[in-house]
Design a protein around this motif. Structure first.
Motif, PDB file in Angstrom:
ATOM      1  N   THR A 228      26.720  52.087  22.876  1.00  0.00           N
ATOM      2  CA  THR A 228      25.345  52.004  23.533  1.00  0.00           C
ATOM      3  C   THR A 228      24.885  50.690  23.514  1.00  0.00           C
ATOM      4  O   THR A 228      25.203  50.161  22.635  1.00  0.00           O
ATOM      5  N   GLY A 229      24.063  50.689  24.497  1.00  0.00           N
ATOM      6  CA  GLY A 229      23.491  49.125  24.677  1.00  0.00           C
ATOM      7  C   GLY A 229      23.536  48.393  26.150  1.00  0.00           C
ATOM      8  O   GLY A 229      23.553  49.396  27.065  1.00  0.00           O
ATOM      9  N   LEU A 230      24.048  47.326  26.228  1.00  0.00           N
ATOM     10  CA  LEU A 230      24.125  46.499  27.400  1.00  0.00           C
ATOM     11  C   LEU A 230      22.975  46.948  28.343  1.00  0.00           C
ATOM     12  O   LEU A 230      22.909  47.123  29.263  1.00  0.00           O
ATOM     13  N   ALA A 231      21.807  46.735  27.703  1.00  0.00           N
ATOM     14  CA  ALA A 231      20.438  47.016  28.446  1.00  0.00           C
ATOM     15  C   ALA A 231      20.323  46.051  29.662  1.00  0.00           C
ATOM     16  O   ALA A 231      20.762  44.843  29.446  1.00  0.00           O
ATOM     17  N   ASN A 232      19.985  46.720  30.660  1.00  0.00           N
ATOM     18  CA  ASN A 232      19.906  46.072  32.199  1.00  0.00           C
ATOM     19  C   ASN A 232      21.121  45.162  32.584  1.00  0.00           C
ATOM     20  O   ASN A 232      21.134  44.221  32.932  1.00  0.00           O
ATOM     21  N   ALA A 233      22.420  45.716  32.037  1.00  0.00           N
ATOM     22  CA  ALA A 233      23.667  45.005  32.451  1.00  0.00           C
ATOM     23  C   ALA A 233      23.605  44.748  33.978  1.00  0.00           C
ATOM     24  O   ALA A 233      23.314  45.598  34.695  1.00  0.00           O
ATOM     25  N   GLN A 234      23.980  43.582  34.117  1.00  0.00           N
ATOM     26  CA  GLN A 234      24.284  43.160  35.835  1.00  0.00           C
ATOM     27  C   GLN A 234      25.715  42.625  35.971  1.00  0.00           C
ATOM     28  O   GLN A 234      26.070  41.869  35.060  1.00  0.00           O
ATOM     29  N   GLN A 235      26.267  43.086  37.042  1.00  0.00           N
ATOM     30  CA  GLN A 235      27.621  42.478  37.510  1.00  0.00           C
ATOM     31  C   GLN A 235      27.310  41.213  38.073  1.00  0.00           C
ATOM     32  O   GLN A 235      28.512  40.425  38.293  1.00  0.00           O
ATOM     33  N   GLY A 236      26.198  40.719  38.366  1.00  0.00           N
ATOM     34  CA  GLY A 236      25.924  39.490  39.047  1.00  0.00           C
ATOM     35  C   GLY A 236      26.398  39.473  40.670  1.00  0.00           C
ATOM     36  O   GLY A 236      26.453  40.925  41.182  1.00  0.00           O
ATOM     37  N   GLN A 237      26.463  38.803  41.126  1.00  0.00           N
ATOM     38  CA  GLN A 237      26.943  38.652  42.691  1.00  0.00           C
ATOM     39  C   GLN A 237      28.381  39.325  42.930  1.00  0.00           C
ATOM     40  O   GLN A 237      28.535  39.960  43.840  1.00  0.00           O
ATOM     41  N   ASP A 238      29.172  39.012  41.712  1.00  0.00           N
ATOM     42  CA  ASP A 238      30.576  39.673  41.958  1.00  0.00           C
ATOM     43  C   ASP A 238      31.299  39.536  43.344  1.00  0.00           C
ATOM     44  O   ASP A 238      31.697  40.381  44.023  1.00  0.00           O
ATOM     45  N   LEU A 239      31.347  38.444  43.695  1.00  0.00           N
ATOM     46  CA  LEU A 239      31.937  37.885  44.898  1.00  0.00           C
ATOM     47  C   LEU A 239      33.140  36.779  44.515  1.00  0.00           C
ATOM     48  O   LEU A 239      32.834  35.876  43.924  1.00  0.00           O
ATOM     49  N   GLN A 240      34.443  37.146  44.794  1.00  0.00           N
ATOM     50  CA  GLN A 240      35.391  36.413  44.744  1.00  0.00           C
ATOM     51  C   GLN A 240      36.219  36.007  45.895  1.00  0.00           C
ATOM     52  O   GLN A 240      36.686  37.089  46.811  1.00  0.00           O
ATOM     53  N   ILE A 241      36.170  34.695  46.310  1.00  0.00           N
ATOM     54  CA  ILE A 241      37.203  34.205  47.465  1.00  0.00           C
ATOM     55  C   ILE A 241      38.222  33.366  47.133  1.00  0.00           C
ATOM     56  O   ILE A 241      37.979  32.531  46.372  1.00  0.00           O
ATOM     57  N   THR A 242      39.296  33.762  47.787  1.00  0.00           N
ATOM     58  CA  THR A 242      40.749  33.147  47.290  1.00  0.00           C
ATOM     59  C   THR A 242      41.359  32.624  48.224  1.00  0.00           C
ATOM     60  O   THR A 242      42.124  33.499  48.861  1.00  0.00           O
ATOM     61  N   PRO A 243      41.315  31.611  48.910  1.00  0.00           N
ATOM     62  CA  PRO A 243      42.252  31.067  49.840  1.00  0.00           C
ATOM     63  C   PRO A 243      43.224  30.521  49.036  1.00  0.00           C
ATOM     64  O   PRO A 243      43.560  30.400  47.992  1.00  0.00           O
ATOM     65  N   SER A 244      44.342  30.521  50.122  1.00  0.00           N
ATOM     66  CA  SER A 244      45.709  30.179  49.669  1.00  0.00           C
ATOM     67  C   SER A 244      46.464  29.360  50.691  1.00  0.00           C
ATOM     68  O   SER A 244      46.272  29.524  51.901  1.00  0.00           O
ATOM     69  N   VAL A 245      47.446  28.624  50.112  1.00  0.00           N
ATOM     70  CA  VAL A 245      48.493  28.077  51.135  1.00  0.00           C
ATOM     71  C   VAL A 245      49.836  28.233  50.573  1.00  0.00           C
ATOM     72  O   VAL A 245      50.009  28.175  49.526  1.00  0.00           O
ATOM     73  N   VAL A 246      50.655  28.612  51.624  1.00  0.00           N
ATOM     74  CA  VAL A 246      52.000  29.087  51.289  1.00  0.00           C
ATOM     75  C   VAL A 246      52.852  28.147  52.353  1.00  0.00           C
ATOM     76  O   VAL A 246      52.824  28.219  53.304  1.00  0.00           O
ATOM     77  N   ALA A 247      53.850  27.541  51.528  1.00  0.00           N
ATOM     78  CA  ALA A 247      54.910  26.915  52.445  1.00  0.00           C
ATOM     79  C   ALA A 247      56.200  27.065  51.842  1.00  0.00           C
ATOM     80  O   ALA A 247      56.568  27.266  50.407  1.00  0.00           O
ATOM     81  N   ASN A 248      57.239  27.456  52.818  1.00  0.00           N
ATOM     82  CA  ASN A 248      58.413  27.659  52.188  1.00  0.00           C
ATOM     83  C   ASN A 248      59.388  27.103  53.369  1.00  0.00           C
ATOM     84  O   ASN A 248      59.228  26.802  54.431  1.00  0.00           O
ATOM     85  N   ARG A 249      60.685  26.565  52.809  1.00  0.00           N
ATOM     86  CA  ARG A 249      61.659  26.181  53.693  1.00  0.00           C
ATOM     87  C   ARG A 249      63.149  26.941  53.434  1.00  0.00           C
ATOM     88  O   ARG A 249      63.755  26.862  52.178  1.00  0.00           O
ATOM     89  N   GLN A 250      63.442  27.763  54.353  1.00  0.00           N
ATOM     90  CA  GLN A 250      64.513  28.784  54.055  1.00  0.00           C
ATOM     91  C   GLN A 250      65.503  28.354  55.064  1.00  0.00           C
ATOM     92  O   GLN A 250      65.644  28.141  56.220  1.00  0.00           O
ATOM     93  N   GLN A 251      66.915  28.383  54.443  1.00  0.00           N
ATOM     94  CA  GLN A 251      68.127  27.879  55.032  1.00  0.00           C
ATOM     95  C   GLN A 251      69.184  29.172  54.869  1.00  0.00           C
ATOM     96  O   GLN A 251      69.292  29.299  53.824  1.00  0.00           O
TER      97      GLN A 251
END
Length: 779
Positions: A228-251
C-alpha cells in the motif's frame, strides 16, 4: 445453442454465488511504501538519504525446493516511491560470494544466474502480474505472468533502470520502475499485489520469497502479499514516440542453372507511438513499421510431419499488452500478420473490465488451412485487413468471463470468428474453464489449386488413390463453394492438491470451423483427455521432487470415426546439479494418410497403426558455466509418405557453455532417422549454433548458423519421387547496441546456401546487408 445456454446459465449462477474479493492479501505479506519527494541516481550504491526513509523487508522464506522453510541466506530489500517511480534496493548477502553466478548477457538471457526482483499485480485481482529481475551485473529480465492461461511471457520489454554491483559479502541491486510501465486504477492510495523474490542457484536453484507459497493452492497470483502507498501516483504524460530508419540491400539469384545476382536496395522510415491515455488505457500505433526480425528463429526440422510449424511472436508492437487478448484457445496469433503498413492497438483495464482492440493491414493474406490429419499455410497475394477485439469481465479472483471477435478479410476471402469463454475457481484446488467459438469463412474459388500436385487441378475426381494423384487434405478443405460456417467448444476441469492432481478436458471442432487470425491447426476433430499425477517432496536427498503422472486420450472426427487413442505414463525427478530428468512410455493407435485422396472420410479410407515408443529428457548443470540437455526417443512411428509403420530414432543434445562472463555458446543438434521394412527411409540432421559476445550491458555481437542435412532413399518412396539429398545453411552476423528495448542500433549480414541432387555442393543464393536505427522519445 445448447452450449451457449449452458455457459449463460453458469455465468448467472457464478455471479450470484461469488463475492467480490481481492487477490493478494496482507496476511501473506505486507509493506507500506512511503512516497518521497526526490528520486535517486540508479548506480548500485545505496548512499542517498532517501534509502534511510524507505520501508525495509526481508526475504525470509524458501519456497522451492524447500517448502516455506527459513531462507538459507539473508536478503534485505528497501522500497520507496516518488510520484512517478517505484524504487527498490536489494542487498543479497552470500556466505560464499565466490560462488555467485553472474554473466554479462543480453536482456532476458540471465536465467540461471543469481537474480533478485519483484512481482507486481497492479490491480490485485490475480489475473496478470509484471515481473522484473536483475542479476549482479545489472542485466535485466522482465515478463508478464498470466493466471488465465497459466503461462509467462518474457517477450514483453519495458523501459526501466537497474544497476548491480558485487560486494565482499554478496551483491546489491538498485531498480527504478517508472509508473508509466503499469496499468493501474487512479486513486489517492494504491493497494497492489506484490512478491519480492531472489533466485539463489547452487547445487539446486533455491527460490527465496517475502511470503509463503501454499502448494495446496493452484492459484499462484492469489498468494501475493500487498503493498500500500504510492500516494497520488502519476504516470506522467506517458507518451513515447519512436521513429526508425531501416535500410537493407538484398541480393538473390536462381540456381541450376546459376543466374546473375539481382540486387534490391530499400530504405524505409517508420514511426511508432505508445501513449498512456489514462493510467489504465494504452494506445499503440505504428506507421510503416519495420517488422523484420533481428533475431533468427530457432531451427526446426520439418520431416515426416503433416502439420504446420509454430513460431513465436517477437515484434514489439504486437507484444505490448498482448496478454489482454489471451483466451484458452489460440484465436489470435499475430505472426499471421506478416508485413503491415500500419497498425493500431488499444488496451484498457478499468475495475473489473478488460478491453483490447487491434487493427492492422497486411500486404498479403496469410492463414492456416487446418484439417484432422494435416495442416498447411495458405497465402493469397492480396492486401488483407485484420481486426481483433477482446473483452473480459473479472467478477473476482474466482470468476471471469470474456468475449473475443476476430476478422480477416481480403478480396473474395473473409474469416469472421466470435467467441465467449469463462474461468471459474470455486476453491483453491478446483478450476473450470469453458470456451465456445463460431466462425464464418469464404475462400477464393481457386484457392484449392495452390495445394494440388496434379497436372489438372480444375476438378476433384470422385476417386483418387495415392498412386493416381497427389491430392491432399488441404485441397479438400479449401475446395468450398461460397461462405461456410461452423463452431468449436472446449471444456476443462482441474483439481490440484499439494501432492496430487487430476484433470480432464474435451474439445470439439466442427469440420468447417476456421480461426485464420489464430493458430487453429485441427478441425473436424474432437478429443477427450483424462489424467493425473502424484508428487513426492523429499528432504535431504539428491532429488527434492519426484513426479509420477499419466493420461489417456481419444480423438474422433465429427462423423464419429476414431483418429487416435493414446495412453502415456511418465516419471520425473528434480534435484541436485539443478537437474530435471524425465522418462515416459507411450502406446497409441492412430490412422495414417487417406487411401482415397478425394474424400475426407476416415472410416474405410485409412489404415490404423499401433505405435509404442519410449522417451527420455534430461538437463543438468554440473558446473556453473556448463548446462547440458539431452532428449531421446525410440520406437514406432508412421511413415506418412508411404502409409506404413516404421521405427524412429530421435536424439537431441544441447550444450549451453559460458566460455567467459561475457561470451556464451549455445549448440544444439537434432538427429532423426526412420527405418522401414526395406531399409533406412531417411536420415535427418539439424545443427543450430549461436555464439554471443556481450561487449557491455548495452552492446553485443551475435553469430548464428543453422545447418540442415537430409538424406533419403528414393527407391523406398512408393507414391512420390523424393530427392536423395537436401542441404541448406543459413548464417547471420549481427552487431547490436541497445540504449533500451526501443532505442536500438543494429548492423548485420545474413546469407543462405542450398544443395540437392541437382546442385552438388552448398551454393549461396541469398545474401542481405541490413541496418536499423530507432530512438524512443519519452515525453
Amino acid at each position: 445453442m445448447a452450449v451457449k445456454k449452458l455457459i449463460y446459465v453458469l455465468c448467472l449462477i457464478f455471479s450470484v454465488i461469488s463475492s467480490n474479493t481481492v487477490a493478494g492479501h496482507r496476511d501473506n505479506f505486507h509493506v507500506d511504501i512511503p512516497t518521497l519527494s526526490q528520486s535517486i541516481t540508479v548506480d548500485g550504491e545505496f548512499d542517498e538519504p532517501q534509502w534511510q526513509q524507505a520501508a525495509q523487508v526481508s526475504l525470509a522464506f524458501e519456497t522451492s525446493p524447500g517448502e516455506n522453510i527459513a531462507a538459507p541466506v539473508t536478503t534485505m530489500v528497501k522500497v520507496f516511491a516518488t510520484q512517478d517511480q517505484l524504487l527498490f534496493a536489494f542487498t543479497a548477502n552470500d556466505p560464499e560470494p565466490h560462488k555467485i553466478r553472474a554473466n554479462l548477457r543480453d536482456r532476458d538471457n540471465s536465467w540461471g544466474d543469481d537474480l533478485v526482483g519483484v512481482k507486481l499485480d497492479t490491480y490485485n485481482n490475480a489475473k496478470l502480474a509484471y515481473q522484473f529481475f536483475v542479476n549482479p551485473f545489472g542485466v535485466q529480465s522482465d515478463s508478464i505472468e498470466n493466471e488465465l492461461t497459466g503461462q509467462e511471457s518474457d517477450a514483453w520489454d519495458g523501459i526501466w533502470q537497474s544497476m548491480g554491483k558485487m560486494t565482499p559479502t554478496g551483491y546489491q541491486v538498485e531498480i527504478a520502475l517508472p509508473l508509466r510501465l503499469f496499468n493501474f486504477n487512479q486513486s489517492d492510495m494504491q493497494t497492489w499485489g506484490i512478491e519480492l523474490v531472489r533466485f539463489y542457484p547452487r547445487n539446486e536453484t533455491h527460490r527465496l520469497s517475502s511470503s509463503k507459497i501454499d502448494r495446496n493452492n493452484n492459484c499462484q497470483l492469489c498468494q501475493l502479499g500487498t503493498a500500500t502507498g504510492l500516494a497520488n501516483a502519476q504516470q506522467g504524460q506517458d507518451l513515447q514516440i519512436t521513429p526508425s530508419v531501416v535500410a537493407n540491400r538484398q541480393q538473390q539469384r536462381d540456381l541450376n542453372p546459376n543466374t546473375a545476382w539481382e540486387t534490391d536496395n530499400n530504405i524505409e522510415v517508420g514511426l511508432d507511438l505508445r501513449w498512456g491515455v489514462t493510467p489504465t488505457t494504452l494506445l499503440n500505433a505504428t506507421i510503416n513499421p519495420d517488422f523484420s526480425q533481428v533475431e533468427a528463429d530457432s531451427g526446426q526440422l520439418n520431416i515426416n510431419n503433416n502439420f504446420a510449424l509454430f513460431f513465436d511472436e517477437k515484434r514489439a508492437f504486437f507484444l505490448d499488452n498482448q496478454d489482454y487478448f489471451d483466451t484458452q484457445m489460440s484465436l489470435l496469433h499475430t505472426r499471421n500478420i506478416g508485413s503491415p503498413d500500419y497498425g493500431i492497438k488499444l488496451t484498457s483495464q478499468i475495475d473489473e473490465h478488460t478491453v483490447g482492440f487491434l487493427a492492422a493491414n497486411d500486404v498479403q493474406t496469410q492463414f492456416l488451412v487446418p484439417g484432422n490429419l494435416s495442416s498447411a499455410v495458405a497465402t493469397i497475394d492480396q492486401e488483407s485487413q485484420n481486426i481483433a477485439s477482446r473483452y473480459r469481465y473479472d467478477l473476482n479472483k474466482q470468476f471471469s468471463v470474456g468475449t473475443m471477435v476476430t476478422l480477416k478479410r481480403a478480396e473474395n476471402y473473409h474469416n469472421y470468428v466470435a467467441s465467449t469463454d469463462l474461468k471459474y475457481q470455486p476453491t483453491d484446488n478446483d478450476t473450470f474453464t469453458a470456451q465456445y467459438a463460431y466462425s464464418q469463412t469464404q475462400y477464393p474459388d481457386d484457392l484449392f489449386e495452390d495445394f494440388c500436385g496434379s497436372d489438372d487441378c480444375s476438378t476433384i475426381p470422385p476417386s483418387c488413390d495415392l498412386q493416381q494423384c497427389d491430392f491432399n487434405e488441404r485441397v479438400l478443405r479449401t475446395a468450398k463453394d461460397g461462405a461456410f460456417n461452423d463452431s468449436v467448444y472446449r471444456l476443462t476441469y482441474n483439481h490440484d492438491r499439494r501432492n496430487w492432481w487430476v484433470s480432464s478436458s474435451y474439445i470439439s471442432i466442427g469440420e468447417d470451423f476456421r480461426g485464420d487470425l489464430g493458430f487453429i491447426e485441427k478441425v473436424d476433430f474432437s478429443k477427450f483427455v483424462a489424467g493425473g499425477g502424484y508428487n513426492w517432496y523429499l528432504n535431504d536427498n539428491f532429488f527434492s521432487q519426484i513426479t509420477l503422472k499419466g493420461d489417456w486420450d481419444i480423438s474422433h472426427n465429427q462423423a464419429g470415426d476414431e483418429i487416435e487413442q493414446e495412453t502415456e505414463m511418465s516419471i520425473s525427478f528434480e534435484g541436485g546439479w539443478q537437474s530435471y530428468i524425465a522418462s515416459g512410455l507411450v502406446n497409441r493407435e492412430r490412422v495414417g494418410r487417406r487411401i482415397n485422396a478425394s474424400t475426407i472420410a476416415i472410416a474405410g479410407n485409412t489404415r490404423s497403426f499401433n505405435e509404442t515408443f519410449g522417451w527420455f529428457y534430461g538437463q543438468f548443470t554440473p558446473l556453473d558455466p556448463l548446462r547440458l540437455e539431452l532428449e531421446l526417443s525410440y520406437g514406432d512411428d508412421i511413415d506418412f509418405a508411404n502409409n506404413q509403420l516404421g521405427s524412429k530414432t530421435k536424439i537431441i543434445p544441447e550444450v549451453q557453455w559460458k566460455l567467459t562472463e561475457s561470451i556464451a555458446l549455445d549448440l544444439s543438434h537434432r538427429y532423426q532417422s526412420l527405418n522401414v521394412d526395406n531399409g533406412r527411409l531417411y536420415t535427418a540432421n539439424l545443427t543450430d549454433v549461436r555464439l554471443n559476445w556481450q561487449l557491455s550491458l548495452r552492446s553485443f555481437i551475435r553469430l548464428s548458423s543453422v545447418y540442415t542435412h537430409i538424406e533419403r532413399d528414393p527407391s523406398l518412396y512408393i507414391y512420390q519421387h523424393r530427392q536423395a539429398k537436401y542441404q541448406d545453411l543459413g548464417n547471420e552476423l549481427l552487431y547490436g547496441y541497445k540504449l533500451n528495448p526501443q532505442s536500438v542500433f543494429y548492423l548485420g549480414y545474413s546469407d543462405a546456401f542450398v544443395a540437392d541432387d541437382t546442385i552438388d555442393t552448398l551454393t549461396q543464393h541469398d545474401k542481405t546487408y541490413f541496418m536499423k536505427l530507432s530512438y524512443a522519445w519519452l515525453l
